[in-house]
Design a protein around this motif. Structure first.
Motif, PDB file in Angstrom:
ATOM      1  N   VAL A 265       0.833  -1.197   0.000  1.00 46.58           N
ATOM      2  CA  VAL A 265       0.000   0.000   0.000  1.00 46.58           C
ATOM      3  C   VAL A 265       0.868   1.248   0.000  1.00 46.58           C
ATOM      4  O   VAL A 265       0.729   2.144  -0.824  1.00 46.58           O
TER       5      VAL A 265
ATOM      6  N   ARG B 122      11.769   0.637  -3.641  1.00 44.81           N
ATOM      7  CA  ARG B 122      10.749  -0.397  -3.564  1.00 44.81           C
ATOM      8  C   ARG B 122      11.180  -1.508  -2.617  1.00 44.81           C
ATOM      9  O   ARG B 122      10.395  -1.989  -1.806  1.00 44.81           O
ATOM     10  N   LYS B 123      12.440  -1.928  -2.724  1.00 46.21           N
ATOM     11  CA  LYS B 123      12.878  -3.093  -1.952  1.00 46.21           C
ATOM     12  C   LYS B 123      13.219  -2.747  -0.515  1.00 46.21           C
ATOM     13  O   LYS B 123      12.950  -3.515   0.403  1.00 46.21           O
TER      14      LYS B 123
ATOM     15  N   SER C 206       5.036  -2.064  -3.593  1.00 45.48           N
ATOM     16  CA  SER C 206       5.387  -3.448  -3.904  1.00 45.48           C
ATOM     17  C   SER C 206       5.812  -4.116  -2.626  1.00 45.48           C
ATOM     18  O   SER C 206       5.972  -3.466  -1.596  1.00 45.48           O
ATOM     19  N   VAL C 207       6.009  -5.440  -2.701  1.00 44.84           N
ATOM     20  CA  VAL C 207       6.403  -6.179  -1.504  1.00 44.84           C
ATOM     21  C   VAL C 207       7.835  -5.805  -1.145  1.00 44.84           C
ATOM     22  O   VAL C 207       8.726  -5.867  -1.973  1.00 44.84           O
ATOM     23  N   SER C 208       8.042  -5.402   0.106  1.00 46.80           N
ATOM     24  CA  SER C 208       9.403  -5.063   0.535  1.00 46.80           C
ATOM     25  C   SER C 208      10.080  -6.362   0.951  1.00 46.80           C
ATOM     26  O   SER C 208       9.977  -6.805   2.085  1.00 46.80           O
ATOM     27  N   THR C 209      10.745  -6.994  -0.036  1.00 42.37           N
ATOM     28  CA  THR C 209      11.384  -8.270   0.267  1.00 42.37           C
ATOM     29  C   THR C 209      12.704  -8.022   0.964  1.00 42.37           C
ATOM     30  O   THR C 209      13.745  -7.876   0.353  1.00 42.37           O
TER      31      THR C 209
ATOM     32  N   PRO D 299      12.654   0.498   1.484  1.00 37.93           N
ATOM     33  CA  PRO D 299      12.229   1.896   1.604  1.00 37.93           C
ATOM     34  C   PRO D 299      12.903   2.633   2.746  1.00 37.93           C
ATOM     35  O   PRO D 299      13.165   3.838   2.632  1.00 37.93           O
TER      36      PRO D 299
ATOM     37  N   PHE E 288       4.349   1.532  -0.341  1.00 40.93           N
ATOM     38  CA  PHE E 288       5.547   1.604  -1.162  1.00 40.93           C
ATOM     39  C   PHE E 288       5.404   0.878  -2.484  1.00 40.93           C
ATOM     40  O   PHE E 288       6.390   0.634  -3.165  1.00 40.93           O
TER      41      PHE E 288
ATOM     42  N   PHE F 267       7.058   7.961  -4.619  1.00 36.97           N
ATOM     43  CA  PHE F 267       5.886   7.108  -4.527  1.00 36.97           C
ATOM     44  C   PHE F 267       4.593   7.802  -4.950  1.00 36.97           C
ATOM     45  O   PHE F 267       3.515   7.266  -4.698  1.00 36.97           O
TER      46      PHE F 267
ATOM     47  N   TYR G 242       8.857  11.096  -0.158  1.00 34.65           N
ATOM     48  CA  TYR G 242       7.743  10.197  -0.453  1.00 34.65           C
ATOM     49  C   TYR G 242       7.063  10.588  -1.763  1.00 34.65           C
ATOM     50  O   TYR G 242       6.744   9.733  -2.592  1.00 34.65           O
TER      51      TYR G 242
END
Lengths: 290, 290, 290
Positions: free
Chosen positions: A238, B39-40, A242-245, B42, A240, B90, B86
């Motif tokens: 929501v 993205r990865k 994408s999934v923060s892997t 933040p 950022f 984003f 931000y």
């Protein structure tokens, strides 16, 4: 209420501090090349151990413009940490290391280390609040470095050992203790500024219990699964996009022999679960070793 | 006289500071891998943005033995910078980024950033003078790091992003803003110690006009030509025995997509003009990319 | 007694300080690429020279939480060091460099540098004692960095020059001055805390004589043999389970042209003598160059 108050008043030195030192130096010993370094350059090995034991104080003092070497004026702490380092690296027939590595004993020490960690976060937030009454970001930063300790300076601690891995660091790929310290310092700062309606003693008690349960489980099962993953997988897409892997850093969650292969994990498709990620990483490591 | 005085008394917060943050975070976005990092990881992206926005304060505090985190006690500044970060990274459909990248708008922000830069240099020299009345080198150093900001710690800001380029740094190969800040801090120190017979307000006004003209021209024309080159090519052969061929660092003068190739420029024969140098560098980059 | 007292009261500035600067900048000139850097990036070359001349003050101030730039408020010292740097790098026909490299002259300067080094160690221990009355580790650390100077930050001094050699550092592989400073600071701390029954003036005198004899001998004979080796080969196997084969760091014991090849020496079998080790290293360097 009263249980929490007496728990928060427990003296940390010397028993809990000793457990903190033992687990910290144990993780240093797990690092590839650490034993060899203790034989060839014992002074560098001792200095590394001091960074592992007192890194939180050094970083907090650096942030707040105080003497980074200030905590080393506590001679008893330094001598205790030195004794732990010497016993773990040089005890005849490796007796001490075998004793503390025995899993039930190690789990007790891990639990005690988490008690010290949470107390350090609380003390850091408190100290920063004393210097900057409304500096919320300062409070959060101080609590965070107190909780994470040497992990946040892992690149430079490795440099001292002659290792240089610039492709990753604890902020880019947070390990569980670093991430938990970050969330913890936010909670403690909210509590200190009265946004969180809970007493400091209660917050210390409950957060310590949470950390003990997580770390003991992760240490016992050699798991790398982060308990924060479900919550993060809800919020991050929501906020950022994408999934923060976040990959578990090799730094904290390292157990076993010295066969570490350094390479940043390649980005996997977000749909994979963390268990499959670890399996994939282990297979890639095996391939690389061939 | 009065124009210069009212110009020097302009409140920098919040409008000019916002422009400073926007341009700084914009340059962060231009860096290869920055969008992927946002993205990865933040949190790491946010910390990078804070270094870009507040690097000058951090460095000046480090030099003077004060708390490097001190400026982060100004919550409104930090929240403003966070909002800028931000929005640039984003905002839905990248709206904010497209707005501020529109060249006329960007040139206005670039001019406002130079106003803040020169004010920081003056404030830095002033602050150091207050601490060390006759410490001319201290004054010059403090003004310089206030003007250059994050560029002087570029190696470590890149390390935070997982990038490590030890073959170059901002002191070895100075970009225009860093070099201009160096000359500016010398002027401001000479003014503070009464060797330069000009009032502080006038110096701020004229130096800001010079910086605005240079930076707006360089940003609009994507030029890397340094306005100091003619003067340096006169002085350096006399003082230092050869042409000081300062290569423009990739750090500040970066526009466009993320296709940066990192390699130190090979030393060219001194007779080549700077335009030919840039053409040569572009051709070499194209070759490397093939 | 009286000889030692007058020796300890000798004013260090400007003669002995000048010798310290000359030898420090001379070692900078020996570094591969330093002359080229002085032509291409004279400012970076000057900053390197300042690190070499004032590194001890910077590190001690960093440790004790004081302004690292504090010593640069002594304008006369900085101007003297700048003059030495300019003469060594830019004197017409390299006259100054040839004068100070003439071995008898160089040996005098080497001896004078050791006088300054030992005085710095004593001053560092004294200053730390003033701040932390019982902080023995703090005293030892401060004296050590005052004695070792720029060597302890060699990795970052090299980074400023665009060189990065993470596989080694002065703590992992101690050079003679760094190791001697470490032993010296222990002696001075024991003296300061009255565990060593000797007056400060006598300790300064005798330790300076020891350092002068060692360094003059090592510089004259280009030897890398450490005078501590016999004692360490007795103590280390007992304490640390094996011979602590400390390799001489390339940093301090460097003489001659700029043909440095960077590779960590491979661990030899402990039975080899240090002379055979150096021969082996020279042969490996020759092979690598081919």
């Amino acid at each position: 209420g009263e249980l929490a108050a007496s728990f928060a008043a427990l003296p940390v030195f010397p028993l809990f501090d000793t457990a903190y030192f033992i687990i910290s130096v144990l993780y240093l010993k797990y690092e590839p090349g650490a034993v060899e370094m203790s034989r060839k350059s014992p002074f560098a090995s001792w200095l590394c151990a001091m960074l592992h034991c007192f890194g939180s104080y050094i970083l907090a003092d650096l942030l707040l413009g105080e003497a980074p070497i200030g905590h080393f004026s506590h001679n008893s702490s330094v001598i205790l940490a030195t004794a732990v380092w010497y016993l773990i690296f040089f005890c005849p027939m490796n007796l001490f290391y075998k004793c503390v590595s025995f899993l039930p004993v190690k789990l007790i020490f891990v639990a005690m280390k988490e008690v010290v960690r949470v107390r350090k976060i609380a003390a850091g937030v408190h100290h920063a609040h004393h210097l900057y009454h409304h500096g919320w970001f300062v409070m959060m930063a101080t609590g965070w470095v107190k909780g994470s300790g040497v992990a946040l300076m892992s690149n430079f601690e490795q440099l001292l050992r002659g290792v240089w891995k610039p492709e990753t660091n604890e902020i880019l790929h947070m390990s569980f203790p670093t991430k938990a310290s970050l969330y913890g310092t936010v909670l403690f700062t909210l509590q200190q500024t009265h946004w969180l309606p809970i007493s400091e003693a209660n917050l210390i008690f409950f957060f310590t219990m949470f950390m003990i349960v997580c770390k003991v489980f992760m240490t016992a099962t050699h798991s790398h699964a982060s308990p924060f993953a479900p919550l993060e997988n809800l919020v991050c897409p929501v906020l950022f996009g994408s999934v923060s892997t976040g990959y578990p850093s090799h730094y904290h969650d390292h157990h076993g022999a010295s066969h570490e292969v350094s390479h940043p994990p390649p980005p996997p498709p977000p749909a994979k679960s963390k268990e499959e990620l670890n399996e994939g990483t282990r297979k890639r490591k095996a391939k690389k070793a061939e």
